[in-house]
Design an enzyme around this catalytic site. Sequence first.
Site, PDB file in Angstrom:
ATOM      1  CG  HIS A 263      45.130  78.576  24.376  1.00  0.00           C
ATOM      2  ND1 HIS A 263      44.639  78.798  25.808  1.00  0.00           N
ATOM      3  CD2 HIS A 263      45.058  80.101  24.030  1.00  0.00           C
ATOM      4  CE1 HIS A 263      44.143  79.989  26.331  1.00  0.00           C
ATOM      5  NE2 HIS A 263      44.446  80.753  24.919  1.00  0.00           N
ATOM      6  CD  GLU A 264      46.287  80.969  20.614  1.00  0.00           C
ATOM      7  OE1 GLU A 264      45.205  81.694  20.409  1.00  0.00           O
ATOM      8  OE2 GLU A 264      47.014  81.281  21.782  1.00  0.00           O
ATOM      9  CG  HIS A 267      41.104  81.627  21.539  1.00  0.00           C
ATOM     10  ND1 HIS A 267      40.269  82.015  22.543  1.00  0.00           N
ATOM     11  CD2 HIS A 267      42.226  81.586  22.252  1.00  0.00           C
ATOM     12  CE1 HIS A 267      40.831  82.325  23.512  1.00  0.00           C
ATOM     13  NE2 HIS A 267      42.089  82.056  23.286  1.00  0.00           N
ATOM     14  CD  GLU A 293      41.831  82.656  27.509  1.00  0.00           C
ATOM     15  OE1 GLU A 293      41.835  83.059  26.371  1.00  0.00           O
ATOM     16  OE2 GLU A 293      43.015  82.186  27.933  1.00  0.00           O
TER      17      GLU A 293
HETATM   18 ZN    ZN Z   1      43.570  82.582  25.070  1.00  0.00          ZN
END
Ligand code: ZN
Length: 498
Positions: A263-264, A267, A293
């Site tokens: 997830h990170e 980003h 996101e």
């Molecule tokens: Zn996020």
Amino acid sequence: MEQSYQELIRRLREVETLRAASRLLSWDQETYMPPRAQARRAEQLALLSELAHRRFTDQAVGALLAELPEDAVRERLGAEAAANVRETAREYARATRLPPDFVAELARTTSLAHQAWVEARGRADFERFAPHLERVVALKRQEAELLGYEEEIYDALLEEYEPGARAAQIAPMLAGLREVLVPIVQKATAAAGGGWQPAAAFAVQAQQQLCRRLAELMGFDFTAGRLDVSAHPFCTGIDTGDVRLTTRYHEHDVADALFGVMHEVGHGLYEQGLDPEHFGTPMGSACSTGIHESQSRLWENQIGRSRAFWKYFLPVLRETFPEATAGLELEEWYRRINRVRPSLIRVEADEVTYNLHILLRFEIERELLAARIGVSELPALWNRKMEEYLGLAPPDDAQGVLQDVHWSFGGIGYFPTYTLGNLYAAQIFAAMRRELGNLEAQLERGELSEIRAWLREKIHRRGMLLRAHELLAEVTGEPPSARAFTEYIQSKFGELYG
Ligand code: ZN
């Protein structure tokens, strides 16, 4: 015009440099800062943010913007310069419509509200937080009136996170999701068995090495970033050459760290993929919170929770943790990482139920801001909707209405961007699959560079050239909708749970 434009950019870069220093101090606060540094750190951050705000709202910036009308800039200096003046003018108007006294009062009120929220959540005592939340909501209503809006008051706050989005457009998309998701949740819950359990602990040091390897595989550049540990995983881009990620490690559960990292890194790749030539300007910034996101969700879910990717990566996991994963087969692991079960806490929710948590919050805060409901009604309303959407009754308010930090800092309007991110991710991934053709085969071989390059070219490099809905339409050929997401969910979980 050229000269005014260059002067504007110079000023924007100064502001951004102050903000970058703030981000680095905040990152330090969440990772390595010793406890006794707290009080001074708060002062450092407050001063830097005041300096950045003052520089940005300087009348000279307004005067430069007045000399740089968007259409004329587009004609003389091109589309990228036009996007820079358009978005700067938008942000300048928002920043200067709020009087300094109001900004200071909001900062004071939310700081106290945040402290009260921490205590209230600790004791599951909503009454303790309620008077603070009343004041926050009153100020946010005032803020929205000062900022202005066309259709409804909620839009003024949503604009902060998702420029150009409107509550009236988001509401039917989210409500439509509910119809699709609720029956899937019911079926999946009924079908949920015990599932795979690890046979031994996952040593933290080995997890750290594995996470680094995973981040590198995804293309995260460690000469322009770091991966550290914090209580709650996050990503903060200081600039394109310095992107800080965090995750957390539990000995009993390797999935938390792995999916947190995916997830990170999603980003982080966005932040590393912004154009350094455009540093400090809207063209060098992410399009919107929802688009940001979408990048994390696409890597975490569409790729990270796919069978194809784990054909490649499960052998790596098994090799790293031979004892803990003894006898673990692909299908068992695939089911384990795609388990659907209703839960009370949003941040622990799976891909399917997550959006129901968001729907509930969006509906509540929209009514709250429009003054159709009051703060005192929140706990009962929250519990009623939890029962209706997820079939669960929170045992106390700490596991109910008090669980999220957002309202305590005045972040009303933020929640819908999480679900927008999920919808955008599915839509972008479907377009990528059509264009790249052999995506499945690439995932099975652990080849992720073409995916990353595609995202970089289509999304990351574009900065704020287009608004989110325009970018989506250009990249995917369709305006934003819930269609790709519902197709993705129905196909994946239909196969898993009949
Ligand atoms: Zn996020």
